[in-house]
Design a protein around this motif. Sequence first.
Motif, PDB file in Angstrom:
ATOM      1  N   ASN A  10     -38.788 -41.766 -53.736  1.00 37.09           N
ATOM      2  CA  ASN A  10     -37.454 -42.358 -53.666  1.00 37.09           C
ATOM      3  C   ASN A  10     -36.556 -41.863 -54.795  1.00 37.09           C
ATOM      4  N   PHE A  11     -35.249 -41.954 -54.567  1.00 41.31           N
ATOM      5  CA  PHE A  11     -34.282 -41.570 -55.593  1.00 41.31           C
ATOM      6  C   PHE A  11     -33.033 -42.419 -55.437  1.00 41.31           C
ATOM      7  N   LYS A  12     -31.990 -42.096 -56.163  1.00 42.13           N
ATOM      8  CA  LYS A  12     -30.736 -42.849 -56.093  1.00 42.13           C
ATOM      9  C   LYS A  12     -29.568 -41.881 -55.979  1.00 42.13           C
ATOM     10  N   LEU A  13     -28.524 -42.319 -55.273  1.00 41.58           N
ATOM     11  CA  LEU A  13     -27.298 -41.543 -55.157  1.00 41.58           C
ATOM     12  C   LEU A  13     -26.097 -42.451 -55.351  1.00 41.58           C
ATOM     13  N   ASP A  14     -24.981 -41.850 -55.702  1.00 45.78           N
ATOM     14  CA  ASP A  14     -23.751 -42.604 -55.894  1.00 45.78           C
ATOM     15  C   ASP A  14     -23.335 -43.272 -54.587  1.00 45.78           C
ATOM     16  N   GLY A  15     -23.124 -44.575 -54.640  1.00 44.69           N
ATOM     17  CA  GLY A  15     -22.783 -45.308 -53.430  1.00 44.69           C
ATOM     18  C   GLY A  15     -21.460 -44.872 -52.826  1.00 44.69           C
ATOM     19  N   GLY A  16     -20.495 -44.547 -53.659  1.00 41.51           N
ATOM     20  CA  GLY A  16     -19.210 -44.082 -53.153  1.00 41.51           C
ATOM     21  C   GLY A  16     -19.348 -42.790 -52.375  1.00 41.51           C
ATOM     22  N   TYR A  72     -30.592 -36.287 -62.565  1.00 45.29           N
ATOM     23  CA  TYR A  72     -29.375 -36.628 -61.829  1.00 45.29           C
ATOM     24  C   TYR A  72     -29.640 -37.604 -60.689  1.00 45.29           C
ATOM     25  N   TYR A  73     -30.906 -37.706 -60.276  1.00 47.14           N
ATOM     26  CA  TYR A  73     -31.220 -38.457 -59.061  1.00 47.14           C
ATOM     27  C   TYR A  73     -32.082 -39.698 -59.293  1.00 47.14           C
ATOM     28  N   SER A  74     -32.329 -40.035 -60.545  1.00 45.37           N
ATOM     29  CA  SER A  74     -32.961 -41.311 -60.908  1.00 45.37           C
ATOM     30  C   SER A  74     -34.162 -41.643 -60.019  1.00 45.37           C
ATOM     31  N   LEU A  75     -35.166 -40.777 -60.039  1.00 43.12           N
ATOM     32  CA  LEU A  75     -36.355 -40.993 -59.215  1.00 43.12           C
ATOM     33  C   LEU A  75     -36.992 -42.337 -59.542  1.00 43.12           C
ATOM     34  N   TRP A  76     -37.511 -43.005 -58.515  1.00 45.30           N
ATOM     35  CA  TRP A  76     -38.162 -44.300 -58.737  1.00 45.30           C
ATOM     36  C   TRP A  76     -39.287 -44.488 -57.722  1.00 45.30           C
ATOM     37  N   GLY A  77     -40.238 -45.345 -58.071  1.00 50.80           N
ATOM     38  CA  GLY A  77     -41.374 -45.590 -57.186  1.00 50.80           C
ATOM     39  C   GLY A  77     -42.505 -44.609 -57.432  1.00 50.80           C
ATOM     40  N   SER A  78     -43.594 -44.781 -56.705  1.00 53.34           N
ATOM     41  CA  SER A  78     -44.813 -43.991 -56.929  1.00 53.34           C
ATOM     42  C   SER A  78     -45.192 -43.108 -55.751  1.00 53.34           C
ATOM     43  N   HIS A  79     -44.302 -42.982 -54.770  1.00 56.02           N
ATOM     44  CA  HIS A  79     -44.627 -42.184 -53.592  1.00 56.02           C
ATOM     45  C   HIS A  79     -44.703 -40.693 -53.924  1.00 56.02           C
ATOM     46  N   SER A  80     -45.536 -39.980 -53.172  1.00 55.21           N
ATOM     47  CA  SER A  80     -45.552 -38.521 -53.212  1.00 55.21           C
ATOM     48  C   SER A  80     -46.076 -38.025 -51.873  1.00 55.21           C
ATOM     49  N   ILE A  81     -45.723 -36.797 -51.550  1.00 60.12           N
ATOM     50  CA  ILE A  81     -46.144 -36.259 -50.255  1.00 60.12           C
ATOM     51  C   ILE A  81     -47.660 -36.118 -50.183  1.00 60.12           C
ATOM     52  N   ASP A  82     -48.291 -35.747 -51.295  1.00 66.09           N
ATOM     53  CA  ASP A  82     -49.745 -35.579 -51.281  1.00 66.09           C
ATOM     54  C   ASP A  82     -50.464 -36.908 -51.093  1.00 66.09           C
ATOM     55  N   LYS A  83     -49.984 -37.953 -51.779  1.00 63.23           N
ATOM     56  CA  LYS A  83     -50.609 -39.268 -51.624  1.00 63.23           C
ATOM     57  C   LYS A  83     -50.409 -39.804 -50.207  1.00 63.23           C
ATOM     58  N   SER A  84     -49.226 -39.565 -49.647  1.00 62.12           N
ATOM     59  CA  SER A  84     -48.958 -40.044 -48.293  1.00 62.12           C
ATOM     60  C   SER A  84     -49.827 -39.335 -47.264  1.00 62.12           C
ATOM     61  N   LEU A  85     -49.999 -38.020 -47.403  1.00 61.96           N
ATOM     62  CA  LEU A  85     -50.879 -37.291 -46.492  1.00 61.96           C
ATOM     63  C   LEU A  85     -52.328 -37.760 -46.637  1.00 61.96           C
ATOM     64  N   ALA A  86     -52.754 -37.923 -47.881  1.00 62.57           N
ATOM     65  CA  ALA A  86     -54.136 -38.333 -48.131  1.00 62.57           C
ATOM     66  C   ALA A  86     -54.428 -39.720 -47.557  1.00 62.57           C
ATOM     67  N   LYS A  87     -53.427 -40.580 -47.531  1.00 58.85           N
ATOM     68  CA  LYS A  87     -53.589 -41.930 -46.979  1.00 58.85           C
ATOM     69  C   LYS A  87     -54.098 -41.881 -45.548  1.00 58.85           C
ATOM     70  N   TYR A  88     -53.703 -40.835 -44.814  1.00 63.88           N
ATOM     71  CA  TYR A  88     -54.098 -40.709 -43.414  1.00 63.88           C
ATOM     72  C   TYR A  88     -55.175 -39.644 -43.207  1.00 63.88           C
TER      73      TYR A  88
END
Length: 287
Positions: A10-16, A72-88
Amino acid sequence: MKLYPIETGNFKLDGGAMFGVVPKTIWNKTNPADENNLIDIGARCLLIEEGNRLILIDTGMGNKQSEKFFGYYSLWGSHSIDKSLAKYGFHRDDITDVFMTHLHFDHCGGSIQWNKDKTGYEPAFKNAKFWTNDNHWQWATQPNAREKASFLSENILPMQESGQLHFIKRPEGDFLNQSELDFGIYFVDGHTEKMMIPHIQYQGKTIVFMADLLPTAGHLPLPYVMGYDTRPLLTLPEKAKFLTAAAENNYYLFLEHDAHNEIITVEMTEKGVRQKEVFTCGDILTN
């Protein structure tokens, strides 16, 4: 067929920027901003398992950019593509196809990675074909000044250099009933040239991967168009056409960028097309 949500970070972007001409007093009700005017953004990709193919739709930002870039994108959370693939029970090397809705960095950055000694770049999915379309490829590799910061050459050119790049054959109109990857595609030009919106037939339902045609559930009203769209007056009729079809046909809309709403359905109301139901991926897709 089995479908799996792949959370890449996850990340963040300017709401405007995310809501264009819509005032903050309105969009802040559905997508609340923090003290820096940033809203939560997801990077939820989709994995399709069918026969001997594993098709990954979009790949998120990846992890090869600099600390300054990610700042610039204020990453947050613990998700990653490798962890998500490994989950399945999957690994990057199992992926046979990577389908990119478009080549903005937050959708395709994870397709390319550093090589072992960080002297160059290589495909992050060594056994996969990478899919885009010829019009969008030309648009991305010869970018206009407005989109240049979104089309990063290190995310794009190594696909071609690897020999793994392939082009979807585009239809005469804006909808391809069955692509080389066995799902339908709606081609739209408002956000960027020939962005592709997959329509997947799954257990009697139509699952639509929304990419940036509908970034979040908060963007359902027609005028709620991102400031990032290059041709917002094209987005309006493309969005209207799609949302009407989604309401009439009870499409399940898989939201790539909504960090808090995963899948929604919509209905026609006196105010236009609005949200009907909200589902988690676990409600609709294979666990």
